[in-house]
Design a protein around this motif. Structure first.
Motif, PDB file in Angstrom:
ATOM      1  N   PRO A 607     -42.863 -20.837 -28.257  1.00  7.71           N
ATOM      2  CA  PRO A 607     -43.235 -20.215 -26.979  1.00  7.71           C
ATOM      3  C   PRO A 607     -44.333 -20.973 -26.236  1.00  7.71           C
ATOM      4  N   GLU A 608     -45.298 -21.528 -26.978  1.00  5.43           N
ATOM      5  CA  GLU A 608     -46.416 -22.203 -26.325  1.00  5.43           C
ATOM      6  C   GLU A 608     -45.999 -23.498 -25.616  1.00  5.43           C
ATOM      7  N   SER A 609     -44.792 -23.984 -25.896  1.00  8.29           N
ATOM      8  CA  SER A 609     -44.329 -25.205 -25.230  1.00  8.29           C
ATOM      9  C   SER A 609     -43.792 -24.923 -23.822  1.00  8.29           C
ATOM     10  N   TYR A 610     -43.733 -23.662 -23.436  1.00  9.97           N
ATOM     11  CA  TYR A 610     -43.180 -23.297 -22.131  1.00  9.97           C
ATOM     12  C   TYR A 610     -43.966 -23.928 -20.985  1.00  9.97           C
ATOM     13  N   GLU A 611     -45.270 -24.048 -21.140  1.00 13.93           N
ATOM     14  CA  GLU A 611     -46.095 -24.681 -20.094  1.00 13.93           C
ATOM     15  C   GLU A 611     -45.662 -26.124 -19.860  1.00 13.93           C
ATOM     16  N   GLU A 612     -45.309 -26.808 -20.932  1.00 11.60           N
ATOM     17  CA  GLU A 612     -44.833 -28.183 -20.798  1.00 11.60           C
ATOM     18  C   GLU A 612     -43.496 -28.224 -20.053  1.00 11.60           C
ATOM     19  N   LEU A 613     -42.646 -27.218 -20.296  1.00 12.49           N
ATOM     20  CA  LEU A 613     -41.368 -27.136 -19.577  1.00 12.49           C
ATOM     21  C   LEU A 613     -41.609 -26.950 -18.079  1.00 12.49           C
ATOM     22  N   ILE A 614     -42.548 -26.078 -17.727  1.00 10.22           N
ATOM     23  CA  ILE A 614     -42.879 -25.883 -16.314  1.00 10.22           C
ATOM     24  C   ILE A 614     -43.331 -27.196 -15.696  1.00 10.22           C
ATOM     25  N   SER A 615     -44.197 -27.920 -16.399  1.00 19.43           N
ATOM     26  CA  SER A 615     -44.700 -29.197 -15.899  1.00 19.43           C
ATOM     27  C   SER A 615     -43.565 -30.194 -15.699  1.00 19.43           C
ATOM     28  N   PHE A 616     -42.624 -30.230 -16.652  1.00 21.94           N
ATOM     29  CA  PHE A 616     -41.472 -31.124 -16.561  1.00 21.94           C
ATOM     30  C   PHE A 616     -40.670 -30.837 -15.295  1.00 21.94           C
ATOM     31  N   TYR A 617     -40.425 -29.568 -15.022  1.00 22.05           N
ATOM     32  CA  TYR A 617     -39.661 -29.201 -13.834  1.00 22.05           C
ATOM     33  C   TYR A 617     -40.434 -29.498 -12.554  1.00 22.05           C
ATOM     34  N   LYS A 618     -41.717 -29.247 -12.552  1.00 21.31           N
ATOM     35  CA  LYS A 618     -42.532 -29.548 -11.365  1.00 21.31           C
ATOM     36  C   LYS A 618     -42.459 -31.032 -11.018  1.00 21.31           C
ATOM     37  N   GLN A 619     -42.552 -31.861 -12.031  1.00 20.55           N
ATOM     38  CA  GLN A 619     -42.491 -33.305 -11.793  1.00 20.55           C
ATOM     39  C   GLN A 619     -41.124 -33.731 -11.272  1.00 20.55           C
ATOM     40  N   MET A 620     -40.049 -33.098 -11.798  1.00 23.58           N
ATOM     41  CA  MET A 620     -38.708 -33.428 -11.319  1.00 23.58           C
ATOM     42  C   MET A 620     -38.519 -32.993  -9.870  1.00 23.58           C
ATOM     43  N   VAL A 621     -39.028 -31.822  -9.520  1.00 23.09           N
ATOM     44  CA  VAL A 621     -38.926 -31.347  -8.136  1.00 23.09           C
ATOM     45  C   VAL A 621     -39.613 -32.322  -7.187  1.00 23.09           C
ATOM     46  N   LYS A 622     -40.797 -32.764  -7.574  1.00 25.51           N
ATOM     47  CA  LYS A 622     -41.526 -33.718  -6.740  1.00 25.51           C
ATOM     48  C   LYS A 622     -40.764 -35.035  -6.611  1.00 25.51           C
ATOM     49  N   ALA A 623     -40.234 -35.527  -7.728  1.00 21.07           N
ATOM     50  CA  ALA A 623     -39.510 -36.805  -7.705  1.00 21.07           C
ATOM     51  C   ALA A 623     -38.235 -36.707  -6.877  1.00 21.07           C
ATOM     52  N   ASP A 624     -37.547 -35.578  -6.953  1.00 21.68           N
ATOM     53  CA  ASP A 624     -36.293 -35.413  -6.218  1.00 21.68           C
ATOM     54  C   ASP A 624     -36.508 -35.298  -4.711  1.00 21.68           C
ATOM     55  N   ASN A 625     -37.727 -35.082  -4.298  1.00 24.49           N
ATOM     56  CA  ASN A 625     -38.028 -34.941  -2.870  1.00 24.49           C
ATOM     57  C   ASN A 625     -38.511 -36.237  -2.226  1.00 24.49           C
ATOM     58  N   GLN A 626     -38.391 -37.324  -2.943  1.00 27.66           N
ATOM     59  CA  GLN A 626     -38.852 -38.598  -2.393  1.00 27.66           C
ATOM     60  C   GLN A 626     -38.008 -39.036  -1.191  1.00 27.66           C
ATOM     61  N   LYS A 627     -38.655 -39.770  -0.301  1.00 23.96           N
ATOM     62  CA  LYS A 627     -37.992 -40.259   0.913  1.00 23.96           C
ATOM     63  C   LYS A 627     -38.245 -41.754   1.087  1.00 23.96           C
ATOM     64  N   ALA A 628     -37.273 -42.397   1.678  1.00 20.65           N
ATOM     65  CA  ALA A 628     -37.451 -43.781   2.131  1.00 20.65           C
ATOM     66  C   ALA A 628     -37.778 -43.756   3.619  1.00 20.65           C
ATOM     67  N   VAL A 629     -38.416 -44.820   4.089  1.00 12.04           N
ATOM     68  CA  VAL A 629     -38.762 -44.916   5.508  1.00 12.04           C
ATOM     69  C   VAL A 629     -38.113 -46.169   6.092  1.00 12.04           C
ATOM     70  N   LEU A 630     -37.343 -45.988   7.146  1.00 15.84           N
ATOM     71  CA  LEU A 630     -36.733 -47.101   7.876  1.00 15.84           C
ATOM     72  C   LEU A 630     -37.436 -47.233   9.222  1.00 15.84           C
ATOM     73  N   ILE A 631     -37.564 -48.450   9.707  1.00 15.96           N
ATOM     74  CA  ILE A 631     -38.218 -48.678  11.004  1.00 15.96           C
ATOM     75  C   ILE A 631     -37.293 -49.496  11.889  1.00 15.96           C
ATOM     76  N   LYS A 632     -37.328 -49.143  13.148  1.00 19.41           N
ATOM     77  CA  LYS A 632     -36.457 -49.827  14.103  1.00 19.41           C
ATOM     78  C   LYS A 632     -36.931 -51.268  14.304  1.00 19.41           C
ATOM     79  N   LYS A 633     -35.966 -52.198  14.330  1.00 17.89           N
ATOM     80  CA  LYS A 633     -36.314 -53.608  14.516  1.00 17.89           C
ATOM     81  C   LYS A 633     -36.840 -53.833  15.926  1.00 17.89           C
ATOM     82  N   GLU A 634     -37.802 -54.718  16.033  1.00 19.46           N
ATOM     83  CA  GLU A 634     -38.369 -55.071  17.348  1.00 19.46           C
ATOM     84  C   GLU A 634     -37.385 -55.918  18.134  1.00 19.46           C
TER      85      GLU A 634
END
Length: 634
Positions: A607-634
């Motif tokens: 049961p005490e490992s549940y906090e680690e599971l929450i942390s694992f999911y939080k990190q995955m949520v953050k990673a899955d929300n990553q974005k790339a940035v494109l810029i218009k050519k001059e």
């Protein structure tokens, strides 16, 4: 037979009994209120053996309903059939002050068939009392008694009725002659029973008091692992004219084998069909596969719940003639076909369900199992066959019966054998997506997803649905605010480790956003992790990951000619005892290639490992929300 074929063990009949001096239900035990939607004030079960074939069960209980979340617990429902004696039932309702509001009237006791659809054939019926009260708290008291004449199991004791239910006190009493043989299994009970003598009888008593309510916790096995439970079973029994023995799994298997004898005859026409299959199939595996598919093509599932029919299948000849049967009959029929082909197979009894309770291997009873499948041992491998589905691939079990003990029935008795376990390399979801970015903010994505192993279960219904139903399901499940489903298709590659392929062509509007002359591009299109397990204080239950799997996404973005890549996220690597996460993104020939891999590891964790599971999911949520940035050519 995916409905419990042992439900007849819980048949209820009623006569009037009494409990003197009901307590003041208006006084609630303060120590039991926390997290409780209801409090069982008392729950007394008294089982008395009249003879080796007959026993009575007397039940007295009172439950205080604290809020609307527990209203269902105020109702009383009981099953009966033509083997049971029904008497009267008495009930009362008390208000929040403990004052008697009214007694249950005879006309409030309703009756209907237990089986409500055409997939079940049975003589079972339900009597039920529905209680409706909108002022809380209120208390419901019921008293009843019932008699069993012939049985394969004795009543167990489940003093806690669900999550968010506390128990003030509960008692189970079992009385039998001194020479009556039985066995029992205690789960989470605080002490051994109190044993006393009464004349020529012995009385066993179990008691519990002041059990606090427990809230349902994410990623848990279930209530049965936490709360007290008593299982009790006869060593010898008699039911519907048949004697049996439950001292060990071997003797249980002998009884089932006896019920199967003489029920394996098939028609001459079917024999000819089997002969044809044999002549056209080069190996025993191919013979068995084609015989199984022949069975699927000519049968359909109907559950049978008639007396010994809860245990004994229809004959193979009856299935041959009618084309229907329950899990027992269809498994026995398939076994009969294989027997005629000279291929050994074993009738196997199992507890089915995606998250079903595991069989207690050191406690023998009939009521731990609810389903039957077929075990086919080949020279170098063992194949298991689910015989109730017309669509499941040969040799594939799925989440309903994988990786658990079954009792296979052999001429030498019953044996515990574990079913197929599907490993991480077999349970995969592999998706490749090609994306065109349009300057108006929309994307067009063509994606192909391969579902294998247990992940095949998640899409198997789609494979057999009509085209419009498939479309409706996709429109419901695709998580975009504004999109058009241009096209889709499915391919079903049936095998022991099946694979389903889903192709989707979709246009998503407003997927990318602009910031001046820059484009913000979310990198993961499908199955983005958004769920984070809620925080649980003082967690009680172990953490369960049901099975291991791998998900891999590869996405290729075609960058518009007028834009170039300005920013790409760094690779992400997350490691935990629960799994791994990895993502990377790179550019190649004016394309962006995004790769994401998620691994989850099955297991039961403290049961005490549940906090680690929450942390694992939080990190995955953050990673899955990553974005790339494109810029218009001059």
């Amino acid at each position: 037979m995916k409905n419990k074929f042992l439900i007849l063990l819980f048949c209820f009949g009623f006569i009037s009994i009494s409990r003197a001096n009901d307590p003041n239900f208006g006084i609630l035990p303060e120590n039991l209120k926390q997290d409780a939607n209801a409090i069982i004030r008392y729950y007394d079960v008294d089982v008395t053996m009249i003879s080796k074939n007959i026993f009575t069960k007397t039940v007295k209980y009172a439950i205080t309903i604290l809020n609307s979340n527990a209203d269902d617990l105020a109702h009383l429902t009981f099953y009966y059939d033509n083997t049971n004696v029904l008497g009267m039932i008495h009930g009362k309702i008390f208000d929040k002050n403990g004052k008697l509001m009214r007694k249950i009237k005879a006309e409030e006791i309703k009756d209907r068939s237990y089986f409500s659809d055409g997939t079940v054939l049975g003589d079972g019926r339900l009597k039920y009392v529905e209680i409706y009260n909108n002022t809380y708290p209120y208390t419901v008291v019921f008293e009843y008694s019932l008699t069993y004449n012939g049985f394969v199991s004795l009543p167990d004791w489940t003093p806690v009725w669900g999550y968010n239910v506390a128990v003030e006190k509960s008692q189970y009493k079992f009385k039998a002659s001194a020479d009556y043989k039985f066995h029992y299994k205690e789960i989470n009970l605080p002490s051994e029973p109190l044993v006393s003598k009464s004349g020529s009888s012995i009385i066993y008593r179990w008691n519990i008091e002041n059990v606090n309510a427990i809230k349902k916790e994410p990623f848990s096995k279930g209530l049965y692992t936490l709360y007290p439970k008593l299982y009790i079973s006869p060593d010898n029994f008699w039911f519907d004219g048949y004697d049996g023995n439950l001292e060990n799994w071997s003797s249980f298997g002998y009884w089932i084998d006896f019920l199967l004898k003489g029920r394996d005859i098939i028609s001459e026409q079917t024999q000819q069909k089997v002969q044809q299959i044999i002549s056209e199939s080069p190996t025993d595996f191919e013979k068995a596969k084609r015989i199984y598919e022949y069975m699927q093509s000519k049968t359909r599932y109907v559950s049978i719940q008639l007396g010994i029919g809860g245990f004994q299948p229809f004959t193979a000849l009856e299935v041959d003639k009618t084309g229907f049967g329950d899990c027992k009959a269809l498994t026995n029929y398939t076994k009969a076909l294989l027997d005629y082909a000279g291929i050994t197979s074993y009738y196997a009894i199992i507890n089915g369900g995606d998250y079903a309770k595991e069989i207690i291997t050191d406690y023998v009873s009939v009521d731990q199992m609810n389903h039957v499948i077929l075990c086919i041992p080949f020279e170098n491998d063992t194949v298991w066959a689910e015989c109730t589905s017309q669509h499941i691939p040969f040799g594939y079990l799925g989440l309903f019966t994988d990786n658990r003990y079954a009792v296979i029935v052999t001429p030498q008795g019953g044996k515990l054998v574990k079913t197929t376990k599907y490993g991480i390399e077999e349970n995969t979801q592999i998706r490749k997506t090609n994306v065109d970015l349009n300057l108006n903010g929309e994307i067009n994505a063509k994606t192909e997803t391969h579902y294998r192993g247990l992940q095949y279960d998640y899409i198997s219904d789609q494979l057999i649905s009509k085209k419009q139903d498939q479309k409706d399901e996709l429109l419901k499940n695709l998580k975009f605010n504004n999109f058009v489903l241009n096209d889709f298709s499915y391919t079903n590659n049936k095998s022991r480790y099946p694979e389903a392929i889903e192709n989707i062509d979709i246009t998503v509007k407003n997927y990318i956003s602009y910031a001046g002359n820059r484009i913000l591009l979310p990198l993961l299109i499908f199955d983005q992790q958004s769920y984070i397990p809620p925080k649980v204080n003082n967690r009680k239950s172990d953490v369960l990951i049901r099975f291991s799997y791998i998900d891999i996404d590869t996405i290729l973005y075609n960058v518009p000619e007028k834009f170039t890549v300005e920013f790409l996220p760094e690779p992400v690597k997350i490691e935990s005892k629960f799994g791994k996460y990895y993502s990377e993104v790179k550019t190649e020939n004016n394309k962006i290639i995004y790769i994401r891999k998620v691994e989850k590891y099955e297991g039961t964790y403290k049961p005490e490992s549940y906090e680690e599971l929450i942390s694992f999911y939080k990190q995955m949520v953050k990673a899955d929300n990553q974005k790339a940035v494109l810029i218009k050519k001059e």
